[in-house]
Design a protein around this motif. Structure first.
Motif, mmCIF file in Angstrom:
data_model
loop_
_atom_site.group_PDB
_atom_site.id
_atom_site.type_symbol
_atom_site.label_atom_id
_atom_site.label_comp_id
_atom_site.label_asym_id
_atom_site.label_seq_id
_atom_site.Cartn_x
_atom_site.Cartn_y
_atom_site.Cartn_z
ATOM 1 N N PHE A 1 57.981 -35.705 -22.503
ATOM 2 C CA PHE A 1 58.533 -34.971 -23.645
ATOM 3 C C PHE A 1 57.511 -34.000 -24.230
ATOM 4 O O PHE A 1 57.857 -32.895 -24.634
ATOM 5 C CB PHE A 1 59.038 -35.934 -24.716
ATOM 6 C CG PHE A 1 60.405 -36.466 -24.422
ATOM 7 C CD1 PHE A 1 61.515 -35.694 -24.662
ATOM 8 C CD2 PHE A 1 60.570 -37.722 -23.879
ATOM 9 C CE1 PHE A 1 62.788 -36.168 -24.386
ATOM 10 C CE2 PHE A 1 61.835 -38.213 -23.594
ATOM 11 C CZ PHE A 1 62.943 -37.432 -23.842
ATOM 12 N N ALA A 2 56.252 -34.401 -24.276
ATOM 13 C CA ALA A 2 55.208 -33.521 -24.808
ATOM 14 C C ALA A 2 55.006 -32.297 -23.921
ATOM 15 O O ALA A 2 54.561 -31.254 -24.401
ATOM 16 C CB ALA A 2 53.899 -34.298 -24.969
ATOM 17 N N SER A 3 55.339 -32.414 -22.644
ATOM 18 C CA SER A 3 55.178 -31.273 -21.740
ATOM 19 C C SER A 3 56.030 -30.082 -22.167
ATOM 20 O O SER A 3 55.711 -28.940 -21.824
ATOM 21 C CB SER A 3 55.535 -31.676 -20.306
ATOM 22 O OG SER A 3 56.936 -31.855 -20.166
ATOM 23 N N LEU A 4 57.082 -30.332 -22.928
ATOM 24 C CA LEU A 4 57.931 -29.230 -23.394
ATOM 25 C C LEU A 4 57.141 -28.229 -24.231
ATOM 26 O O LEU A 4 57.381 -27.025 -24.161
ATOM 27 C CB LEU A 4 59.111 -29.769 -24.214
ATOM 28 C CG LEU A 4 60.173 -30.549 -23.450
ATOM 29 C CD1 LEU A 4 61.190 -31.138 -24.406
ATOM 30 C CD2 LEU A 4 60.850 -29.675 -22.417
ATOM 31 N N MET A 5 56.188 -28.726 -25.029
ATOM 32 C CA MET A 5 55.399 -27.837 -25.889
ATOM 33 C C MET A 5 54.543 -26.879 -25.084
ATOM 34 O O MET A 5 54.228 -25.783 -25.548
ATOM 35 C CB MET A 5 54.510 -28.664 -26.817
ATOM 36 C CG MET A 5 55.276 -29.485 -27.825
ATOM 37 S SD MET A 5 54.205 -30.349 -28.981
ATOM 38 C CE MET A 5 53.431 -31.566 -27.919
ATOM 39 N N ILE A 6 54.172 -27.286 -23.899
ATOM 40 C CA ILE A 6 53.309 -26.442 -23.067
ATOM 41 C C ILE A 6 54.130 -25.600 -22.095
ATOM 42 O O ILE A 6 53.876 -24.410 -21.927
ATOM 43 C CB ILE A 6 52.293 -27.312 -22.295
ATOM 44 C CG1 ILE A 6 51.382 -28.029 -23.292
ATOM 45 C CG2 ILE A 6 51.499 -26.497 -21.304
ATOM 46 C CD1 ILE A 6 50.509 -29.089 -22.686
ATOM 47 N N GLY B 1 59.112 -21.099 -19.561
ATOM 48 C CA GLY B 1 60.489 -20.956 -20.008
ATOM 49 C C GLY B 1 61.260 -22.266 -20.013
ATOM 50 O O GLY B 1 60.783 -23.310 -19.566
ATOM 51 N N TRP B 2 62.483 -22.189 -20.537
ATOM 52 C CA TRP B 2 63.315 -23.383 -20.714
ATOM 53 C C TRP B 2 63.707 -24.069 -19.408
ATOM 54 O O TRP B 2 63.549 -25.285 -19.277
ATOM 55 C CB TRP B 2 64.560 -23.022 -21.524
ATOM 56 C CG TRP B 2 65.500 -24.161 -21.659
ATOM 57 C CD1 TRP B 2 66.661 -24.353 -20.977
ATOM 58 C CD2 TRP B 2 65.339 -25.306 -22.498
ATOM 59 N NE1 TRP B 2 67.241 -25.531 -21.348
ATOM 60 C CE2 TRP B 2 66.444 -26.138 -22.278
ATOM 61 C CE3 TRP B 2 64.370 -25.708 -23.405
ATOM 62 C CZ2 TRP B 2 66.613 -27.344 -22.937
ATOM 63 C CZ3 TRP B 2 64.542 -26.910 -24.065
ATOM 64 C CH2 TRP B 2 65.654 -27.713 -23.831
ATOM 65 N N PRO B 3 64.253 -23.361 -18.408
ATOM 66 C CA PRO B 3 64.673 -24.068 -17.198
ATOM 67 C C PRO B 3 63.528 -24.821 -16.520
ATOM 68 O O PRO B 3 63.699 -25.964 -16.093
ATOM 69 C CB PRO B 3 65.218 -22.965 -16.292
ATOM 70 C CG PRO B 3 65.632 -21.890 -17.225
ATOM 71 C CD PRO B 3 64.640 -21.943 -18.354
ATOM 72 N N ALA B 4 62.357 -24.220 -16.454
ATOM 73 C CA ALA B 4 61.211 -24.902 -15.843
ATOM 74 C C ALA B 4 60.783 -26.112 -16.667
ATOM 75 O O ALA B 4 60.400 -27.148 -16.116
ATOM 76 C CB ALA B 4 60.041 -23.927 -15.692
ATOM 77 N N ALA B 5 60.876 -25.994 -17.986
ATOM 78 C CA ALA B 5 60.514 -27.112 -18.851
ATOM 79 C C ALA B 5 61.468 -28.284 -18.662
ATOM 80 O O ALA B 5 61.050 -29.448 -18.665
ATOM 81 C CB ALA B 5 60.501 -26.664 -20.316
ATOM 82 N N VAL B 6 62.751 -27.991 -18.477
ATOM 83 C CA VAL B 6 63.720 -29.059 -18.229
ATOM 84 C C VAL B 6 63.445 -29.730 -16.894
ATOM 85 O O VAL B 6 63.562 -30.949 -16.762
ATOM 86 C CB VAL B 6 65.171 -28.511 -18.299
ATOM 87 C CG1 VAL B 6 66.179 -29.551 -17.854
ATOM 88 C CG2 VAL B 6 65.487 -28.039 -19.704
ATOM 89 N N THR C 1 55.815 -16.777 -20.238
ATOM 90 C CA THR C 1 54.862 -15.693 -19.989
ATOM 91 C C THR C 1 54.469 -15.533 -18.523
ATOM 92 O O THR C 1 53.813 -14.567 -18.173
ATOM 93 C CB THR C 1 53.568 -15.934 -20.796
ATOM 94 O OG1 THR C 1 53.024 -17.199 -20.437
ATOM 95 C CG2 THR C 1 53.841 -15.888 -22.287
ATOM 96 N N ILE C 2 54.886 -16.463 -17.663
ATOM 97 C CA ILE C 2 54.463 -16.382 -16.255
ATOM 98 C C ILE C 2 55.203 -15.284 -15.503
ATOM 99 O O ILE C 2 54.607 -14.407 -14.920
ATOM 100 C CB ILE C 2 54.658 -17.735 -15.546
ATOM 101 C CG1 ILE C 2 53.632 -18.728 -16.057
ATOM 102 C CG2 ILE C 2 54.511 -17.585 -14.036
ATOM 103 C CD1 ILE C 2 53.742 -20.086 -15.433
ATOM 104 N N LEU C 3 56.515 -15.333 -15.494
ATOM 105 C CA LEU C 3 57.309 -14.356 -14.744
ATOM 106 C C LEU C 3 58.330 -13.679 -15.656
ATOM 107 O O LEU C 3 59.531 -13.801 -15.464
ATOM 108 C CB LEU C 3 58.033 -15.058 -13.587
ATOM 109 C CG LEU C 3 57.143 -15.747 -12.563
ATOM 110 C CD1 LEU C 3 57.987 -16.574 -11.613
ATOM 111 C CD2 LEU C 3 56.321 -14.734 -11.805
ATOM 112 N N PRO C 4 57.869 -12.920 -16.655
ATOM 113 C CA PRO C 4 58.822 -12.363 -17.613
ATOM 114 C C PRO C 4 59.756 -11.308 -17.039
ATOM 115 O O PRO C 4 60.864 -11.142 -17.503
ATOM 116 C CB PRO C 4 57.933 -11.769 -18.697
ATOM 117 C CG PRO C 4 56.636 -11.508 -18.037
ATOM 118 C CD PRO C 4 56.508 -12.551 -16.962
#
Length: 187
Positions: free
Chosen positions: A110-115, A121-126, A173-176
């Motif tokens: 869950f903490a990984s979401l902050m990073i 972005g959102w899809p990668a965080a999920v 910020t990686i692949l905007p």
């Protein structure tokens, strides 16, 4: 087999002290969160000159007020001896200890979401959240968890980000600029 719930003085005599203390602490934490939420609701800014009869603070005040009242009622009930019945069931092992390794792995997922959200972005965080949580909870294959996480990430981005217009960053910020001109994911 009958299930009897004891309340009042007989429950206090039958309940271990640590259980009552645990319930008091839990309800106390809810009371503290309710008070903090009520105070923070006062800081919600409403537009100057708004003609709404109900402002932006009405629902938060109502919800946190009800939460505070119910938690105070539960606190008084526990003080009076109304404690919950111990867990019993066919799938509950009352002798099992807490697996702190799993708890820590879930907290890290869950903490990984902050990073991950600001960076990728959102899809990668999920994907990271779902895969990490699945593996921590005993998923048999990592690639199935990864694919399910990818599907959930893309689906939630499309539904909530594109269709409903919520602000979910699709790329961070990686692949905007990868899908920027295609109109996919709200880009």
């Amino acid at each position: 087999m009958t299930n009897q719930i004891t309340t009042g003085a007989s429950a206090i005599a039958g309940a271990p002290r640590s259980r009552r203390l645990g319930e008091l602490v839990f309800v106390g934490v809810i009371i503290v969160f309710s008070v903090i939420a009520l105070v923070m609701t006062g800081f919600i800014r409403e537009p100057v000159g708004s003609s709404n009869v109900l402002g932006a603070r009405v629902v938060p005040y109502a919800v946190t007020g009800l939460m505070l009242l119910s938690s105070l009622g539960a606190f008084v009930a526990v003080l009076r001896g109304d404690v919950g019945a111990p867990d019993e069931g066919e799938d509950i092992d009352t002798e099992a200890r807490t697996s702190w390794k799993i708890v820590i792995l879930l907290a890290l997922a869950f903490a990984s979401l902050m990073i991950v959200i600001p960076i990728a972005g959102w899809p990668a965080a999920v994907v990271v959240l779902f895969t990490g949580a699945s593996l921590a909870l005993g998923a048999s294959t990592w690639w199935k968890a990864l694919l399910l996480g990818l599907g959930l990430g893309v689906l939630t981005q499309l539904v909530f980000g594109s269709l409903l217009g919520l602000s979910l960053p699709p790329f961070g910020t990686i692949l905007p600029g990868l899908f920027e001109g295609m109109g996919v994911f709200g880009g």
